[in-house]
Design a protein around this motif. Sequence first.
Motif, PDB file in Angstrom:
ATOM      1  N   PRO A 181      60.095  37.901  44.615  1.00 31.30           N
ATOM      2  CA  PRO A 181      60.136  38.417  45.992  1.00 31.30           C
ATOM      3  C   PRO A 181      58.753  38.487  46.630  1.00 31.30           C
ATOM      4  O   PRO A 181      57.740  38.676  45.935  1.00 31.30           O
ATOM      5  CB  PRO A 181      60.744  39.804  45.826  1.00 31.30           C
ATOM      6  CG  PRO A 181      60.475  40.185  44.408  1.00 31.30           C
ATOM      7  CD  PRO A 181      60.520  38.910  43.619  1.00 31.30           C
ATOM      8  N   ALA A 182      58.718  38.349  47.940  1.00 34.59           N
ATOM      9  CA  ALA A 182      57.453  38.342  48.676  1.00 34.59           C
ATOM     10  C   ALA A 182      56.688  39.653  48.536  1.00 34.59           C
ATOM     11  O   ALA A 182      55.463  39.680  48.703  1.00 34.59           O
ATOM     12  CB  ALA A 182      57.721  38.047  50.150  1.00 34.59           C
ATOM     13  N   ARG A 183      57.398  40.748  48.216  1.00 33.76           N
ATOM     14  CA  ARG A 183      56.708  42.037  48.062  1.00 33.76           C
ATOM     15  C   ARG A 183      55.711  42.001  46.900  1.00 33.76           C
ATOM     16  O   ARG A 183      54.783  42.815  46.847  1.00 33.76           O
ATOM     17  CB  ARG A 183      57.715  43.165  47.872  1.00 33.76           C
ATOM     18  CG  ARG A 183      58.589  43.028  46.652  1.00 33.76           C
ATOM     19  CD  ARG A 183      59.568  44.202  46.500  1.00 33.76           C
ATOM     20  NE  ARG A 183      60.523  43.977  45.433  1.00 33.76           N
ATOM     21  CZ  ARG A 183      60.235  44.107  44.142  1.00 33.76           C
ATOM     22  NH1 ARG A 183      59.034  44.486  43.772  1.00 33.76           N
ATOM     23  NH2 ARG A 183      61.163  43.880  43.224  1.00 33.76           N
ATOM     24  N   ILE A 184      55.900  41.075  45.968  1.00 33.59           N
ATOM     25  CA  ILE A 184      54.906  40.882  44.899  1.00 33.59           C
ATOM     26  C   ILE A 184      53.921  39.851  45.415  1.00 33.59           C
ATOM     27  O   ILE A 184      54.204  38.655  45.442  1.00 33.59           O
ATOM     28  CB  ILE A 184      55.570  40.402  43.592  1.00 33.59           C
ATOM     29  CG1 ILE A 184      56.641  41.391  43.143  1.00 33.59           C
ATOM     30  CG2 ILE A 184      54.518  40.225  42.499  1.00 33.59           C
ATOM     31  CD1 ILE A 184      57.422  40.944  41.920  1.00 33.59           C
ATOM     32  N   ASP A 185      52.783  40.302  45.886  1.00 35.16           N
ATOM     33  CA  ASP A 185      51.862  39.400  46.594  1.00 35.16           C
ATOM     34  C   ASP A 185      51.067  38.517  45.634  1.00 35.16           C
ATOM     35  O   ASP A 185      51.080  38.711  44.410  1.00 35.16           O
ATOM     36  CB  ASP A 185      50.933  40.189  47.522  1.00 35.16           C
ATOM     37  CG  ASP A 185      50.047  41.193  46.785  1.00 35.16           C
ATOM     38  OD1 ASP A 185      49.847  41.051  45.566  1.00 35.16           O
ATOM     39  OD2 ASP A 185      49.544  42.112  47.455  1.00 35.16           O
ATOM     40  N   ASP A 186      50.377  37.535  46.209  1.00 41.66           N
ATOM     41  CA  ASP A 186      49.639  36.570  45.401  1.00 41.66           C
ATOM     42  C   ASP A 186      48.523  37.232  44.604  1.00 41.66           C
ATOM     43  O   ASP A 186      48.208  36.794  43.490  1.00 41.66           O
ATOM     44  CB  ASP A 186      49.060  35.461  46.287  1.00 41.66           C
ATOM     45  CG  ASP A 186      50.120  34.493  46.787  1.00 41.66           C
ATOM     46  OD1 ASP A 186      51.257  34.543  46.278  1.00 41.66           O
ATOM     47  OD2 ASP A 186      49.804  33.683  47.681  1.00 41.66           O
ATOM     48  N   ALA A 187      47.918  38.260  45.153  1.00 47.53           N
ATOM     49  CA  ALA A 187      46.846  38.949  44.432  1.00 47.53           C
ATOM     50  C   ALA A 187      47.370  39.567  43.134  1.00 47.53           C
ATOM     51  O   ALA A 187      46.691  39.547  42.097  1.00 47.53           O
ATOM     52  CB  ALA A 187      46.230  40.025  45.315  1.00 47.53           C
ATOM     53  N   THR A 188      48.594  40.073  43.188  1.00 47.57           N
ATOM     54  CA  THR A 188      49.205  40.649  41.987  1.00 47.57           C
ATOM     55  C   THR A 188      49.504  39.555  40.972  1.00 47.57           C
ATOM     56  O   THR A 188      49.230  39.711  39.773  1.00 47.57           O
ATOM     57  CB  THR A 188      50.491  41.402  42.358  1.00 47.57           C
ATOM     58  OG1 THR A 188      50.165  42.459  43.260  1.00 47.57           O
ATOM     59  CG2 THR A 188      51.166  41.973  41.123  1.00 47.57           C
ATOM     60  N   LEU A 189      50.046  38.443  41.450  1.00 50.46           N
ATOM     61  CA  LEU A 189      50.299  37.314  40.543  1.00 50.46           C
ATOM     62  C   LEU A 189      49.004  36.853  39.892  1.00 50.46           C
ATOM     63  O   LEU A 189      48.969  36.554  38.688  1.00 50.46           O
ATOM     64  CB  LEU A 189      50.934  36.146  41.302  1.00 50.46           C
ATOM     65  CG  LEU A 189      52.302  36.364  41.962  1.00 50.46           C
ATOM     66  CD1 LEU A 189      52.835  35.034  42.487  1.00 50.46           C
ATOM     67  CD2 LEU A 189      53.284  36.986  40.993  1.00 50.46           C
ATOM     68  N   ASP A 190      47.940  36.788  40.674  1.00 52.15           N
ATOM     69  CA  ASP A 190      46.645  36.361  40.147  1.00 52.15           C
ATOM     70  C   ASP A 190      46.160  37.303  39.048  1.00 52.15           C
ATOM     71  O   ASP A 190      45.636  36.859  38.013  1.00 52.15           O
ATOM     72  CB  ASP A 190      45.606  36.292  41.266  1.00 52.15           C
ATOM     73  CG  ASP A 190      45.820  35.126  42.213  1.00 52.15           C
ATOM     74  OD1 ASP A 190      46.493  34.152  41.828  1.00 52.15           O
ATOM     75  OD2 ASP A 190      45.312  35.193  43.347  1.00 52.15           O
ATOM     76  N   ASP A 191      46.320  38.589  39.267  1.00 53.69           N
ATOM     77  CA  ASP A 191      45.891  39.576  38.275  1.00 53.69           C
ATOM     78  C   ASP A 191      46.658  39.391  36.966  1.00 53.69           C
ATOM     79  O   ASP A 191      46.062  39.403  35.874  1.00 53.69           O
ATOM     80  CB  ASP A 191      46.107  40.995  38.800  1.00 53.69           C
ATOM     81  CG  ASP A 191      45.079  41.397  39.852  1.00 53.69           C
ATOM     82  OD1 ASP A 191      44.041  40.707  39.967  1.00 53.69           O
ATOM     83  OD2 ASP A 191      45.313  42.395  40.546  1.00 53.69           O
ATOM     84  N   TRP A 192      47.962  39.246  37.058  1.00 53.00           N
ATOM     85  CA  TRP A 192      48.786  39.082  35.857  1.00 53.00           C
ATOM     86  C   TRP A 192      48.459  37.783  35.136  1.00 53.00           C
ATOM     87  O   TRP A 192      48.325  37.752  33.912  1.00 53.00           O
ATOM     88  CB  TRP A 192      50.259  39.116  36.228  1.00 53.00           C
ATOM     89  CG  TRP A 192      50.750  40.442  36.737  1.00 53.00           C
ATOM     90  CD1 TRP A 192      50.140  41.666  36.590  1.00 53.00           C
ATOM     91  CD2 TRP A 192      51.955  40.690  37.470  1.00 53.00           C
ATOM     92  NE1 TRP A 192      50.887  42.648  37.188  1.00 53.00           N
ATOM     93  CE2 TRP A 192      52.008  42.088  37.738  1.00 53.00           C
ATOM     94  CE3 TRP A 192      52.994  39.876  37.936  1.00 53.00           C
ATOM     95  CZ2 TRP A 192      53.060  42.668  38.438  1.00 53.00           C
ATOM     96  CZ3 TRP A 192      54.042  40.457  38.637  1.00 53.00           C
ATOM     97  CH2 TRP A 192      54.082  41.836  38.882  1.00 53.00           C
ATOM     98  N   PHE A 193      48.327  36.703  35.886  1.00 50.53           N
ATOM     99  CA  PHE A 193      48.084  35.376  35.311  1.00 50.53           C
ATOM    100  C   PHE A 193      46.703  35.337  34.649  1.00 50.53           C
ATOM    101  O   PHE A 193      46.567  34.920  33.494  1.00 50.53           O
ATOM    102  CB  PHE A 193      48.183  34.324  36.422  1.00 50.53           C
ATOM    103  CG  PHE A 193      48.296  32.901  35.947  1.00 50.53           C
ATOM    104  CD1 PHE A 193      49.535  32.277  35.848  1.00 50.53           C
ATOM    105  CD2 PHE A 193      47.160  32.156  35.639  1.00 50.53           C
ATOM    106  CE1 PHE A 193      49.644  30.958  35.438  1.00 50.53           C
ATOM    107  CE2 PHE A 193      47.249  30.839  35.236  1.00 50.53           C
ATOM    108  CZ  PHE A 193      48.505  30.227  35.134  1.00 50.53           C
TER     109      PHE A 193
END
Length: 208
Positions: A181-193
């Motif tokens: 979902p869009a509520r999980i922003d790209d910055a969050t994905l970057d942190d996890w990845f």
Amino acid sequence: MSRAAALVKRHQVALAESRAVTFIAESIAGTLSDNGFRRYLVIEEAFVLTAVRILGLVVAESGSLNDARDHVVSMSNLVGEQRDYFADLREKFPYDGDVDALVAESSVLSRYALGLAREHGRAAALVGMFAAETLYLSWCREALASDVEREPELQDWIVMHTEPAFVAQVEALEREVDALPARIDDATLDDWFSGMLQAENQFHGVAA
């Protein structure tokens, strides 16, 4: 560009750095020491159980059988093909050091991956596994493209991570990231990845 593809593109430098860690670089070059391979077998077999636990969480939080299906197949590969791989090599490549201490030294990856999944749930677990599987697919493909001699059992491990079953696993994770979902922003994905790649680097640093 899909969301997953964009995520991978943003982390090309980090992925290259992960492929340059000694264990992976020497596996690609065909220069990994016998002791390095033995150490890796110990810590990677231990992490396979962690991967099963993470996928179990993903399955438990799936909303339908369709959502769960790809991850059940991945779990089956881990407790089937990969479990058999390690079991077959325990006697051939025994590690004569302190196994418990070696596993504890490498546990940063399990702690990070499980912590991510438990704290943030299914989405974070999927992104973390996507980072790990993307790294493995990329370095194993690079290794197969290198015309060098390797320990045959290491070569088998590399081939296993380029075959259709593994590629399908990576593609399933890619679809999941695209559907977040869009509520999980790209910055969050970057942190996890990026966090998962950093943990992988520390983990592989224990092997060689």
